[in-house]
Enzyme design. Structure first.
Site, mmCIF file in Angstrom:
data_model
loop_
_atom_site.group_PDB
_atom_site.id
_atom_site.type_symbol
_atom_site.label_atom_id
_atom_site.label_comp_id
_atom_site.label_asym_id
_atom_site.label_seq_id
_atom_site.Cartn_x
_atom_site.Cartn_y
_atom_site.Cartn_z
ATOM 1 N N GLY A 47 123.398 -36.025 39.681
ATOM 2 C CA GLY A 47 124.855 -34.849 38.994
ATOM 3 C C GLY A 47 126.168 -36.082 40.140
ATOM 4 O O GLY A 47 125.751 -36.337 41.434
ATOM 5 N N GLN A 52 134.296 -35.429 43.146
ATOM 6 C CA GLN A 52 134.045 -36.593 44.442
ATOM 7 C C GLN A 52 134.393 -38.317 43.624
ATOM 8 O O GLN A 52 134.358 -38.750 44.052
ATOM 9 C CB GLN A 52 132.381 -36.591 44.142
ATOM 10 C CG GLN A 52 131.921 -35.391 44.785
ATOM 11 C CD GLN A 52 129.815 -35.727 44.920
ATOM 12 O OE1 GLN A 52 129.681 -35.151 43.853
ATOM 13 N NE2 GLN A 52 129.780 -36.187 45.403
ATOM 14 N N CYS A 95 124.318 -36.292 49.763
ATOM 15 C CA CYS A 95 125.274 -36.114 48.451
ATOM 16 C C CYS A 95 125.974 -37.586 48.644
ATOM 17 O O CYS A 95 126.208 -38.076 49.354
ATOM 18 C CB CYS A 95 126.278 -35.069 49.020
ATOM 19 S SG CYS A 95 127.879 -35.133 48.206
ATOM 20 N N LEU A 96 126.235 -38.066 46.964
ATOM 21 C CA LEU A 96 126.833 -39.686 47.150
ATOM 22 C C LEU A 96 128.399 -39.202 48.307
ATOM 23 O O LEU A 96 129.293 -40.525 48.410
ATOM 24 C CB LEU A 96 128.041 -39.239 45.649
ATOM 25 C CG LEU A 96 126.751 -39.604 44.905
ATOM 26 C CD1 LEU A 96 127.129 -39.317 43.326
ATOM 27 C CD2 LEU A 96 125.361 -41.168 45.242
ATOM 28 N N HIS A 137 124.782 -27.256 43.899
ATOM 29 C CA HIS A 137 125.013 -28.310 44.684
ATOM 30 C C HIS A 137 126.644 -28.735 44.399
ATOM 31 O O HIS A 137 127.518 -29.270 45.087
ATOM 32 C CB HIS A 137 124.219 -30.074 44.349
ATOM 33 C CG HIS A 137 125.082 -30.614 46.214
ATOM 34 N ND1 HIS A 137 124.182 -31.141 46.936
ATOM 35 C CD2 HIS A 137 126.155 -31.575 45.454
ATOM 36 C CE1 HIS A 137 124.399 -32.067 47.234
ATOM 37 N NE2 HIS A 137 126.170 -32.945 46.618
#
Ligand code: ZN
Length: 164
Positions: A47, A52, A95-96, A137
């Site tokens: 995702g 982001q 998480c990226l 998330h």
């Protein structure tokens, strides 16, 4: 189209901002969605939220039914939860935007999410387990919340599975 730069850092202002609703699904938003999908695929994420990649709009991409024949990539615009189950479960997350940190987060096991699709049509999905975890998330990202805020315990990177 281009792979976008992913913003990192738990104190980053863009990641911590509450994103604004999309008013109109114009070419700019469609391009953003296409580039977010390309970016998510380049890093094999499950995702990605617009914040982001530096855009504070209520847009995210979810890769649902991961690793099955029914895997689908779903862009969700201006989403909201209609229902969140009282039943919760713990699961691993990464998480990226928070590289090299993995941990356990407790989330609703089942959710009903309403969102606007790329054609501007309202959609509703009932999701459970990993699918529900991914959209929770990503919704947190849209609200400026990171998984580390909710993490009940950290796990070693080498033991991490199913990072999203
Ligand atoms: Zn994330």
């Amino acid at each position: 189209m281009a792979v976008l730069k992913i913003i990192t850092g738990v104190d980053n202002k863009v990641l911590r901002a509450c994103s604004a609703p999309v008013k109109k699904i114009d070419r700019k938003v469609k391009r953003l969605v296409a580039e977010m999908i390309e970016t998510m695929q380049a890093v094999e994420g499950l995702g990605i939220a617009a914040s982001q990649v530096g855009v504070n709009l209520r847009v995210f991409i979810a890769r649902l039914n991961f690793d099955t024949a029914n895997e689908i990539i779903v862009p969700m615009i201006n989403s909201e939860f209609l229902k969140e189950s009282e039943q919760t479960e713990e699961g691993e997350e990464g998480c990226l935007s928070v590289p090299r940190v993995f941990g356990v987060v407790r989330r609703a096991k089942k959710v009903t999410i309403k969102y606007t699709d790329l054609r501007g049509q309202p959609q509703t999905l009932n999701l459970s387990d990993l699918n529900a975890r991914i959209v929770q998330h990503e919704t947190d990202h849209v609200d400026g919340i990171l998984f580390v805020d909710k993490m009940v315990r950290e796990i070693e990177e080498k033991d991490a599975r199913n990072a999203i």
